[in-house]
Scaffold this active site. Structure first.
Site, PDB file in Angstrom:
ATOM      1  N   GLU A  16      -6.542   9.274   8.917  1.00  0.00           N
ATOM      2  CA  GLU A  16      -5.193   9.288   9.515  1.00  0.00           C
ATOM      3  C   GLU A  16      -5.210  10.024  10.861  1.00  0.00           C
ATOM      4  O   GLU A  16      -4.415   9.739  11.737  1.00  0.00           O
ATOM      5  CB  GLU A  16      -4.190   9.949   8.568  1.00  0.00           C
ATOM      6  N   CYS A  68     -10.898   3.023  -1.754  1.00  0.00           N
ATOM      7  CA  CYS A  68      -9.694   3.578  -1.150  1.00  0.00           C
ATOM      8  C   CYS A  68      -9.474   2.838   0.162  1.00  0.00           C
ATOM      9  O   CYS A  68     -10.438   2.582   0.900  1.00  0.00           O
ATOM     10  CB  CYS A  68      -9.881   5.079  -0.908  1.00  0.00           C
ATOM     11  N   HIS A  85      -8.518   3.609   2.977  1.00  0.00           N
ATOM     12  CA  HIS A  85      -8.873   4.255   4.249  1.00  0.00           C
ATOM     13  C   HIS A  85     -10.374   4.221   4.559  1.00  0.00           C
ATOM     14  O   HIS A  85     -10.767   4.368   5.700  1.00  0.00           O
ATOM     15  CB  HIS A  85      -8.418   5.709   4.239  1.00  0.00           C
ATOM     16  N   ASP A 145       0.852  -1.192   0.000  1.00  0.00           N
ATOM     17  CA  ASP A 145       0.000   0.000   0.000  1.00  0.00           C
ATOM     18  C   ASP A 145       0.887   1.240   0.000  1.00  0.00           C
ATOM     19  O   ASP A 145       2.072   1.174   0.339  1.00  0.00           O
ATOM     20  CB  ASP A 145      -0.926   0.015   1.228  1.00  0.00           C
ATOM     21  N   SER A 146       0.283   2.368  -0.342  1.00  0.00           N
ATOM     22  CA  SER A 146       1.016   3.627  -0.313  1.00  0.00           C
ATOM     23  C   SER A 146       1.352   4.031   1.129  1.00  0.00           C
ATOM     24  O   SER A 146       2.226   4.855   1.346  1.00  0.00           O
ATOM     25  CB  SER A 146       0.169   4.717  -0.972  1.00  0.00           C
ATOM     26  N   CYS A 188      -3.697  -1.051  -2.323  1.00  0.00           N
ATOM     27  CA  CYS A 188      -3.953   0.344  -2.684  1.00  0.00           C
ATOM     28  C   CYS A 188      -4.785   0.405  -3.972  1.00  0.00           C
ATOM     29  O   CYS A 188      -4.381  -0.131  -5.009  1.00  0.00           O
ATOM     30  CB  CYS A 188      -2.610   1.046  -2.900  1.00  0.00           C
TER      31      CYS A 188
HETATM   32  N1  DGL Z   1      -3.971   3.807  -0.478  1.00  0.00           N
HETATM   33  C1  DGL Z   1      -4.639   4.800  -1.286  1.00  0.00           C
HETATM   34  C2  DGL Z   1      -5.774   4.147  -2.075  1.00  0.00           C
HETATM   35  O1  DGL Z   1      -6.299   3.126  -1.704  1.00  0.00           O
HETATM   36  C3  DGL Z   1      -5.142   5.955  -0.441  1.00  0.00           C
HETATM   37  C4  DGL Z   1      -4.060   6.847   0.123  1.00  0.00           C
HETATM   38  C5  DGL Z   1      -3.214   7.513  -0.943  1.00  0.00           C
HETATM   39  O2  DGL Z   1      -3.672   8.465  -1.598  1.00  0.00           O
HETATM   40  O3  DGL Z   1      -2.075   7.072  -1.110  1.00  0.00           O
HETATM   41  O4  DGL Z   1      -6.137   4.652  -3.104  1.00  0.00           O
END
Ligand code: DGL
Length: 247
Positions: free
Chosen positions: A150, A180, A182, A7-8, A70
């Site tokens: 966050e 997403c 989150h 993930d990012s 992600c």
């Molecule tokens: N992990 C990213 C997603 O699922 C969300 C956070 C980001 O913008 O890196 O798209």
């Protein structure tokens, strides 16, 4: 199976949570690119470059599979990751499209896709759903939810105001794609806002459903070994993992 989850940042832990609940894997190596998050506001080439670097990192482990938790990376860089990886790579977008089709009744179902700016601009969910015959689609970039999660804002006035800001002019959908990592953390507030009839599509549950169709799992692993890596401040990631995953 020993797998990698990419993930990012920290959000992919919501996908790890689903994988742990289903006890599918013996070992999970998690990599969050916390030094460069968010990806959702970056352009395609940057996202692809970072994603390939993640594949290179995972080559330090002998993995059987990589899961891209992600949505932004899944929307833009899956083909490139597959080209450079030495194991299969699965992304949450494809899984989410199939989970949506399974969750709704009839092709005229109203589907609302939420995601980062990049994910929404990619139209990855719409393209996949249209190919399956779904036309009643709307997508909305709801990036403000990312920093809110966050900040551990999962309820309350600020969240309610943001829900109204994004959705007050939209029709209520039959299905809502939490496109997403989150967004599952605010799923209660979203469910309440859109009503109990609205089906929420969660990337973690979707990828479990997808993998269970793709593979035959003969063992359950109640004590999955977890290894966490981050490009910045891995201790912070480990702390959040402890809290979110209760381990
Ligand atoms: N992990 C990213 C997603 O699922 C969300 C956070 C980001 O913008 O890196 O798209």
């Amino acid at each position: 199976m020993k797998i990698g989850v990419f993930d990012s940042g920290i959000g992919g832990l919501t996908v790890v949570k689903s994988l742990l609940e289903h006890k599918l894997f013996e070992e999970i190596v998690y990599f969050g690119d916390t030094a460069r998050v968010p990806y959702g506001v970056k352009d395609k080439n940057t996202i692809i470059r970072y994603a390939i670097e993640a594949v290179e990192f995972f080559k330090n482990f002998e993995l059987d599979l990589i899961i891209v938790a992600c949505n932004t990376v899944s929307a833009y860089a899956l083909d490139e990751m597959r080209e450079s990886a030495s194991c299969p790579v699965f992304g949450v977008v494809e899984a989410g499209i199939l989970a949506t089709a399974n969750a709704v009744e009839g092709k005229d179902a109203k589907v609302l896709i939420l995601g980062t700016k990049a994910t929404v601009n990619s139209k990855a969910y719409e393209i996949g759903l249209r190919a399956l015959g779904y036309e009643n689609l709307q997508a909305k970039a709801t990036g403000l939810f990312v920093p809110m999660v966050e900040e551990e804002i999962y309820e309350g006035e600020i969240l309610q105001a943001t829900l109204r800001h994004y959705f007050s002019t939209l029709d209520k959908p039959n299905a809502l794609i939490l496109g997403c990592t989150h967004f599952p953390l605010i799923s209660e507030a979203l469910q309440e806002y859109f009503g109990s009839e609205c089906k929420l599509i969660h990337s973690g549950d979707a990828i479990v459903e997808y993998l269970e169709k793709e593979f035959t799992f003969t063992h359950k692993y109640p004590n999955t070994e977890l290894k966490f890596f981050a490009s910045e401040n891995p201790d912070a990631l480990k702390k959040i993992a402890k809290k979110w995953l209760n381990n």
